[in-house]
Design a protein around this motif. Structure first.
Motif, PDB file in Angstrom:
ATOM      1  N   ASP A  42       0.828  -1.207   0.000  1.00  0.00           N
ATOM      2  CA  ASP A  42       0.000   0.000   0.000  1.00  0.00           C
ATOM      3  C   ASP A  42       0.863   1.258   0.000  1.00  0.00           C
ATOM      4  O   ASP A  42       0.537   2.253  -0.657  1.00  0.00           O
ATOM      5  N   ASN A  71       2.357   1.729  -3.497  1.00  0.00           N
ATOM      6  CA  ASN A  71       1.332   2.173  -4.449  1.00  0.00           C
ATOM      7  C   ASN A  71       0.878   3.604  -4.174  1.00  0.00           C
ATOM      8  O   ASN A  71       0.383   4.287  -5.076  1.00  0.00           O
ATOM      9  N   SER A  82       1.038  -3.731  -8.663  1.00  0.00           N
ATOM     10  CA  SER A  82       0.863  -2.586  -9.554  1.00  0.00           C
ATOM     11  C   SER A  82       2.147  -2.293 -10.326  1.00  0.00           C
ATOM     12  O   SER A  82       3.179  -2.931 -10.119  1.00  0.00           O
ATOM     13  N   THR A 109       4.009   0.136  -9.859  1.00  0.00           N
ATOM     14  CA  THR A 109       5.038   0.652  -8.962  1.00  0.00           C
ATOM     15  C   THR A 109       6.062  -0.412  -8.644  1.00  0.00           C
ATOM     16  O   THR A 109       7.261  -0.127  -8.516  1.00  0.00           O
TER      17      THR A 109
END
Length: 504
Positions: free
Chosen positions: A303, A306, A352, A354
């Motif tokens: 988290d 991202n 993701s 990232t």
């Protein structure tokens, strides 16, 4: 003198072969005969036993345990770190000759008649403190994990390229491919390659846990380590869970293997008792005790990654870039690289872009130090560098382009403060720019040779060029500030030229 040498580094990639080349060149320049066995990630091509028997001295340039060491029994031995062989080859050869003179080498009695068979090797030396051993255990797992990452990442990236539809290819199930692939369909061929890559990635965590445990407990640790690594992926504990599984499995297996049991039970210990008990303990601890908190940590890290944007994204890239340049292939460099490779696994599991930016930033930053030294020493200001440095600069172009940060080590060995400081600045800039530009990468290695697999390749190359130029200009400025530097270099070159003329 007849010299034999073995070179080996924790990852078995660059340092192993650079040390071999340095020793070969230094021995030849001193008029000695040398044969080098490289024990790298590609395996080893063992020296013939008759070559070893005829040697006057043995040089172990290794940061890890030398495989089949008994082949060299009875020989005078010089043991050095692998980086010393790279940076100070001539001095190492002189020390080896002196060692041979101190203790004439008898032919080892009972030496094996032929070359040794292949064997798995750990990255663990017999000596060293606790922190050193922990690092070596982890590096063993990482070195065996990286081929799975490389194969999986490249297959996934090529699958995306071939299919032309990266989004839909991820949802094309393997059973549909097995039932009958249409070899005229780019999409289906790409889907097949993608599924092969995903299958390779599935072994990332088990291999990491399994071979950390192997480094700790030898073969008894493989089963609990592999099972624990697989369970870490199942419960979402990821890379941290696999690390924990490796240590738990390894130490549990080593503990059980030391139990005092009746002679009648010794035969079943390695086959039944050790794997059963060690796997049971490791599995329960990973699933019940460590799984939930480590899963929360991994989810929080995802988290956080991202949620990064703007300046924070640049800072992360700059930090990773600085780590890549700090010790040029050493422990700090490997921490950043290992973190990046685990992000490839996270991306394959549904993460993701990232995650892929991290890998792109790390590889780009790792290319900067050797490219910068090559640019400075062969193009911008050759007069500031000695003749050996200029020759190393020619090689550094290829090493840097291939993402081998160790190509800058010959420069850092001569002038560590200026070279490393300038490399950190340029690599940090490159890492930050890559993150901001949004370039992505699924391949864990390859340098410019995997440019077609990079998302946003043009800006990616711009970031590398910017960091390379900054580091090159900075190292020139720092070297120019030294009083009389140019005159010193000119004198060194003249002396080297005189020696070469005399030898001719």
């Amino acid at each position: 003198m007849k010299i034999v040498a073995v070179t080996s580094c924790p990852t078995g990639i660059a340092h192993t072969y650079m040390a071999a080349e340095s020793l070969e060149q230094s021995a030849a320049a001193a008029g000695h005969e040398i044969h080098v066995e490289t024990q790298g990630s590609a395996g080893a091509d063992p020296l013939p036993q008759e070559t070893i028997d005829a040697a006057d001295v043995v040089v172990f340039a290794a940061d890890v345990e030398v495989r089949e060491r008994q082949r060299f029994a009875g020989k005078p031995t010089l043991e050095i770190p692998v980086k010393r062989a790279i940076s100070h080859g001539p001095q190492v050869i002189e020390e080896a000759v002196a060692r041979a003179a101190e203790a004439p080498a008898p032919v080892p009695a009972g030496a094996p008649a032929g070359a040794p068979g292949p064997s798995m090797a750990t990255k663990v030396t017999a000596e060293g403190g606790t922190l050193t051993r922990v690092r070596q255990w982890v590096m063993t797992g990482v070195s065996y994990m990286i081929p799975f990452v490389a194969a999986g990442g490249l297959l996934i990236a090529i699958g995306f390229m071939v299919s032309g539809n990266a989004r839909e290819v991820t949802s094309f199930p393997l059973p549909d491919v097995v039932d009958g692939i249409d070899w005229t369909s780019r999409f289906q061929i790409g889907a097949l390659l993608f599924q092969l890559g995903v299958a390779a990635f599935a072994f990332l965590l088990p291999a990491l846990g399994g071979f950390i445990a192997f480094a700790i407990a030898d073969r008894p640790g493989i089963v609990p380590g592999f099972v624990g690594g697989a369970l870490a992926g199942t419960v979402g504990a990821g890379f941290l869970g696999a690390l924990a599984a490796g240590f738990i499995g390894g130490f549990t297996a080593r503990w059980v293997s030391r139990w005092k049991v009746p002679k009648a039970l010794r035969g079943i210990m390695p086959v039944v008792v050790i794997p059963l008990v060690a796997t049971l303990v490791t599995g329960l601890l990973i699933v019940v005790v460590l799984g939930p908190p480590l899963s929360a940590v991994v989810e929080g890290l995802g988290d956080w990654l991202n949620g990064l944007s703007g300046a924070n994204l640049f800072l992360l890239g700059a930090l990773l870039g600085a780590m890549m340049a700090f010790d040029l292939g050493g422990p700090i460099n490997k921490v950043a690289y290992t973190f990046a490779t685990t992000q490839l696994g996270a991306a394959a599991a549904g993460g993701s872009d990232t995650n892929l930016k991290v890998m792109a930033a790390v590889m780009a930053a790792g290319m900067v130090p050797p490219l910068a030294m090559a640019l400075a020493s062969t193009v911008l200001r050759p007069a500031l560098f000695s003749h050996p440095e200029r020759e190393n600069g020619k090689t550094a172009w290829v090493l840097g382009a291939s993402f081998i940060s160790e190509g800058a080590i010959p420069f850092a060995a001569v002038d560590p403060l200026r070279v490393i400081a300038s490399s950190i600045v340029g690599a940090s800039l490159t890492g930050g720019l890559v993150m901001v530009f949004g370039s992505t990468l699924r391949a864990p290695h390859g340098g410019i040779w995997v440019t077609p697999l990079i998302g946003g390749p043009l800006l990616y190359l711009v970031a590398i060029a910017a960091g390379t130029l900054v580091s090159a200009v900075l190292v020139i400025a720092l070297k120019s500030a030294r009083r009389g530097n140019a005159e010193i270099v000119a004198e060194e070159d003249a002396a080297a030229s005189g020696v070469a003329t005399a030898r001719a």
